[in-house]
Write a protein that holds these residues in place. Structure first.
Motif, PDB file in Angstrom:
ATOM      1  N   PRO A  51      26.215  84.682  88.534  1.00  0.00           N
ATOM      2  CA  PRO A  51      25.327  85.713  88.372  1.00  0.00           C
ATOM      3  C   PRO A  51      24.491  85.998  89.657  1.00  0.00           C
ATOM      4  CG  PRO A  51      24.318  84.365  87.170  1.00  0.00           C
ATOM      5  CD  PRO A  51      25.369  83.537  87.428  1.00  0.00           C
ATOM      6  N   GLU A  52      24.308  84.899  90.468  1.00  0.00           N
ATOM      7  CA  GLU A  52      23.079  85.375  91.587  1.00  0.00           C
ATOM      8  C   GLU A  52      23.725  86.231  92.607  1.00  0.00           C
ATOM      9  OE1 GLU A  52      24.956  81.162  92.199  1.00  0.00           O
ATOM     10  OE2 GLU A  52      24.157  82.425  90.488  1.00  0.00           O
ATOM     11  N   SER A  53      25.002  86.134  92.684  1.00  0.00           N
ATOM     12  CA  SER A  53      25.750  86.831  93.838  1.00  0.00           C
ATOM     13  C   SER A  53      25.260  88.492  93.676  1.00  0.00           C
ATOM     14  CB  SER A  53      27.391  86.786  93.818  1.00  0.00           C
ATOM     15  OG  SER A  53      27.776  87.169  92.725  1.00  0.00           O
ATOM     16  N   GLY A  54      25.302  89.032  92.460  1.00  0.00           N
ATOM     17  CA  GLY A  54      25.072  90.405  92.253  1.00  0.00           C
ATOM     18  C   GLY A  54      23.686  90.620  92.495  1.00  0.00           C
ATOM     19  N   ILE A  55      22.808  89.859  91.952  1.00  0.00           N
ATOM     20  CA  ILE A  55      21.344  89.824  92.464  1.00  0.00           C
ATOM     21  C   ILE A  55      21.164  89.909  94.049  1.00  0.00           C
ATOM     22  CG2 ILE A  55      19.003  88.864  92.156  1.00  0.00           C
ATOM     23  CD1 ILE A  55      19.817  87.981  89.264  1.00  0.00           C
ATOM     24  N   PHE A  56      21.712  88.837  94.700  1.00  0.00           N
ATOM     25  CA  PHE A  56      21.526  88.620  95.988  1.00  0.00           C
ATOM     26  C   PHE A  56      21.917  89.786  96.787  1.00  0.00           C
ATOM     27  CE2 PHE A  56      23.273  87.155 100.289  1.00  0.00           C
ATOM     28  CZ  PHE A  56      22.256  86.366 100.548  1.00  0.00           C
ATOM     29  N   GLY A  57      23.242  90.229  96.437  1.00  0.00           N
ATOM     30  CA  GLY A  57      23.926  91.551  97.184  1.00  0.00           C
ATOM     31  C   GLY A  57      22.721  92.856  96.829  1.00  0.00           C
ATOM     32  N   PHE A  58      22.424  93.159  95.733  1.00  0.00           N
ATOM     33  CA  PHE A  58      21.678  94.318  95.590  1.00  0.00           C
ATOM     34  C   PHE A  58      20.117  94.185  96.292  1.00  0.00           C
ATOM     35  CE2 PHE A  58      17.931  95.820  92.964  1.00  0.00           C
ATOM     36  CZ  PHE A  58      18.207  97.147  93.042  1.00  0.00           C
ATOM     37  N   MET A  59      19.401  92.967  96.112  1.00  0.00           N
ATOM     38  CA  MET A  59      18.148  92.602  96.646  1.00  0.00           C
ATOM     39  C   MET A  59      18.448  92.834  98.238  1.00  0.00           C
ATOM     40  SD  MET A  59      16.117  90.161  94.074  1.00  0.00           S
ATOM     41  CE  MET A  59      14.457  90.907  94.603  1.00  0.00           C
ATOM     42  N   PHE A  60      19.080  92.162  98.719  1.00  0.00           N
ATOM     43  CA  PHE A  60      19.186  92.105 100.230  1.00  0.00           C
ATOM     44  C   PHE A  60      19.795  93.424 101.026  1.00  0.00           C
ATOM     45  CE2 PHE A  60      18.577  87.746  99.775  1.00  0.00           C
ATOM     46  CZ  PHE A  60      17.805  87.316 100.608  1.00  0.00           C
ATOM     47  N   ASN A  61      20.643  94.151 100.247  1.00  0.00           N
ATOM     48  CA  ASN A  61      21.200  95.485 100.651  1.00  0.00           C
ATOM     49  C   ASN A  61      19.960  96.115 100.793  1.00  0.00           C
ATOM     50  OD1 ASN A  61      23.811  95.707 101.505  1.00  0.00           O
ATOM     51  ND2 ASN A  61      24.159  95.401  99.454  1.00  0.00           N
ATOM     52  N   PHE A  62      19.033  96.076  99.640  1.00  0.00           N
ATOM     53  CA  PHE A  62      17.689  96.887  99.541  1.00  0.00           C
ATOM     54  C   PHE A  62      16.801  96.444 100.674  1.00  0.00           C
ATOM     55  CE2 PHE A  62      13.665  98.513  97.540  1.00  0.00           C
ATOM     56  CZ  PHE A  62      14.024  99.865  97.856  1.00  0.00           C
ATOM     57  N   SER A  63      16.554  95.314 100.855  1.00  0.00           N
ATOM     58  CA  SER A  63      15.874  94.713 102.143  1.00  0.00           C
ATOM     59  C   SER A  63      16.261  95.353 103.486  1.00  0.00           C
ATOM     60  CB  SER A  63      15.941  93.167 102.041  1.00  0.00           C
ATOM     61  OG  SER A  63      15.255  92.629 100.898  1.00  0.00           O
ATOM     62  N   ALA A  64      17.614  95.467 103.630  1.00  0.00           N
ATOM     63  CA  ALA A  64      18.111  96.027 104.861  1.00  0.00           C
ATOM     64  C   ALA A  64      17.747  97.387 104.996  1.00  0.00           C
ATOM     65  CB  ALA A  64      19.723  95.836 104.928  1.00  0.00           C
ATOM     66  N   CYS A  65      17.724  98.154 103.741  1.00  0.00           N
ATOM     67  CA  CYS A  65      16.993  99.452 103.871  1.00  0.00           C
ATOM     68  C   CYS A  65      15.534  99.717 104.431  1.00  0.00           C
ATOM     69  CB  CYS A  65      17.498 100.221 102.715  1.00  0.00           C
ATOM     70  SG  CYS A  65      19.168 100.626 102.310  1.00  0.00           S
ATOM     71  N   LEU A  66      14.860  98.783 103.742  1.00  0.00           N
ATOM     72  CA  LEU A  66      13.519  98.737 103.921  1.00  0.00           C
ATOM     73  C   LEU A  66      13.256  98.282 105.432  1.00  0.00           C
ATOM     74  CD1 LEU A  66      12.010  97.119 100.594  1.00  0.00           C
ATOM     75  CD2 LEU A  66      11.775  99.406 101.393  1.00  0.00           C
ATOM     76  N   GLY A  67      13.954  97.286 105.705  1.00  0.00           N
ATOM     77  CA  GLY A  67      13.621  96.872 107.047  1.00  0.00           C
ATOM     78  C   GLY A  67      14.107  97.697 108.268  1.00  0.00           C
ATOM     79  N   ALA A  68      15.272  98.581 107.903  1.00  0.00           N
ATOM     80  CA  ALA A  68      15.391  99.802 108.996  1.00  0.00           C
ATOM     81  C   ALA A  68      14.567 100.785 108.978  1.00  0.00           C
ATOM     82  CB  ALA A  68      16.816 100.268 108.385  1.00  0.00           C
ATOM     83  N   ALA A  69      14.116 100.953 107.820  1.00  0.00           N
ATOM     84  CA  ALA A  69      12.821 101.997 107.562  1.00  0.00           C
ATOM     85  C   ALA A  69      11.535 101.643 108.499  1.00  0.00           C
ATOM     86  CB  ALA A  69      12.511 102.369 106.194  1.00  0.00           C
ATOM     87  N   THR A  70      11.248 100.377 108.275  1.00  0.00           N
ATOM     88  CA  THR A  70      10.052  99.899 108.824  1.00  0.00           C
ATOM     89  C   THR A  70      10.261  99.925 110.315  1.00  0.00           C
ATOM     90  OG1 THR A  70       9.648  98.333 106.877  1.00  0.00           O
ATOM     91  CG2 THR A  70       8.636  97.681 108.903  1.00  0.00           C
ATOM     92  N   ILE A  71      11.369  99.274 110.793  1.00  0.00           N
ATOM     93  CA  ILE A  71      11.551  99.047 112.405  1.00  0.00           C
ATOM     94  C   ILE A  71      11.781 100.615 112.903  1.00  0.00           C
ATOM     95  CG2 ILE A  71      13.620  98.849 113.785  1.00  0.00           C
ATOM     96  CD1 ILE A  71      14.382  96.370 112.001  1.00  0.00           C
ATOM     97  N   TYR A  72      12.306 101.727 112.304  1.00  0.00           N
ATOM     98  CA  TYR A  72      12.329 102.853 112.736  1.00  0.00           C
ATOM     99  C   TYR A  72      10.718 103.533 112.810  1.00  0.00           C
ATOM    100  CZ  TYR A  72      13.001 107.960 113.434  1.00  0.00           C
ATOM    101  OH  TYR A  72      12.854 109.229 113.686  1.00  0.00           O
ATOM    102  N   MET A  73       9.993 103.370 111.820  1.00  0.00           N
ATOM    103  CA  MET A  73       8.702 103.914 111.677  1.00  0.00           C
ATOM    104  C   MET A  73       7.781 102.911 112.846  1.00  0.00           C
ATOM    105  SD  MET A  73       7.972 103.831 107.823  1.00  0.00           S
ATOM    106  CE  MET A  73       6.186 104.148 107.865  1.00  0.00           C
ATOM    107  N   LYS A  74       8.261 101.876 113.124  1.00  0.00           N
ATOM    108  CA  LYS A  74       7.471 101.181 114.255  1.00  0.00           C
ATOM    109  C   LYS A  74       7.720 101.588 115.736  1.00  0.00           C
ATOM    110  CE  LYS A  74       4.969  97.854 116.008  1.00  0.00           C
ATOM    111  NZ  LYS A  74       3.374  97.660 116.268  1.00  0.00           N
TER     112      LYS A  74
END
Length: 237
Positions: A51-74
């Motif tokens: 089951p960890e693949s589903g959690i990994f995919g969801f959480m890291f996709n959201f991290s990618a979005c948060l990272g993109a938002a942080t990078i753009y704001m910077k």
């Protein structure tokens, strides 16, 4: 705790907390079900099998979005600071934005395509994450020095450059040793021929990943003085 709620500081703070949780939760679940060896699995190994693949995919996709938002704001923050008091070529800030967003795109690929299912695509995404990610934090470290002392404290500049240096050093054996491994798998035996390459590559991979998290942690203080405004304009037909 209130300092994390000041301005836009909650964005990098949430990115650090969420990404750290993604690493830890995926690892614990993968080890609990016996899908990986507890000692130094690759990060991707902890998100390959349900089951960890589903959690990994969801959480890291959201991290990618948060990272993109942080990078753009910077990027917008440095752009505004540079307009107020010129200290750096705007092109460097633009390049940092592009490579940072490419790294986030690579993270989305890693999260969406498991290493045993589509290894070529997965490894390509991983390469984008780590190479472009290292380039991003190195560029941001250089920009920080240029904006010092008006916009950056010298202590923060030193910390960022130290993190960037560790990442630059660690990414080389990570890629080199991973390329020497003949087969992709989750379980490793110390007696196997490729085991040493795996250990060195895994240590380097975790080092770079932790460096990224540590680097974004240094953004929190910068973001405390930033506010984000959304302006809506409606043109008459």
């Amino acid at each position: 705790m209130l300092c994390f709620l000041k301005g836009m500081a909650f964005v990098p703070f949430f990115l650090v907390i969420w990404s750290s949780s993604a690493f830890i939760i995926s690892y614990l679940i993968a080890v609990f079900f016996g899908h990986v060896n507890p000692f130094l699995p690759y990060i991707s190994d902890t998100g390959t099998v349900p089951p960890e693949s589903g959690i990994f995919g969801f959480m890291f996709n959201f991290s990618a979005c948060l990272g993109a938002a942080t990078i753009y704001m910077k990027y917008k923050m440095v752009e505004k600071q540079n307009q107020t008091c010129y200290f750096s070529n705007p092109f460097a800030n633009l390049v940092a934005l592009v490579v940072g967003l490419v790294a986030c795109f690579g993270m989305g690929i890693v999260a969406s395509f498991q290493e045993l299912s589509l290894p070529v695509i997965h490894d390509g995404g991983k390469l984008l994450v780590f190479v472009c990610g290292v380039m991003y934090i190195l560029l941001q470290s250089i920009i920080s020095y240029k904006s010092c002392p008006q916009w950056s404290k010298i202590s923060i500049c030193h910390i960022r450059m130290a993190i960037s240096t560790v990442s630059c050093i660690a990414v080389i054996p990570m890629i080199a040793c991973a390329s020497l491994i003949s087969i992709t798998k989750l379980q490793w035996n110390p007696e196997e021929m490729d085991y040493t390459y795996h250990v060195v590559s895994a240590i380097s991979e975790w080092t770079v990943a932790c460096s990224f998290i540590s680097f974004f942690l240094t953004f929190i203080q910068d973001f405390q003085n930033v506010t984000l405004k959304i302006i809506t304009e409606i043109n008459e037909c």
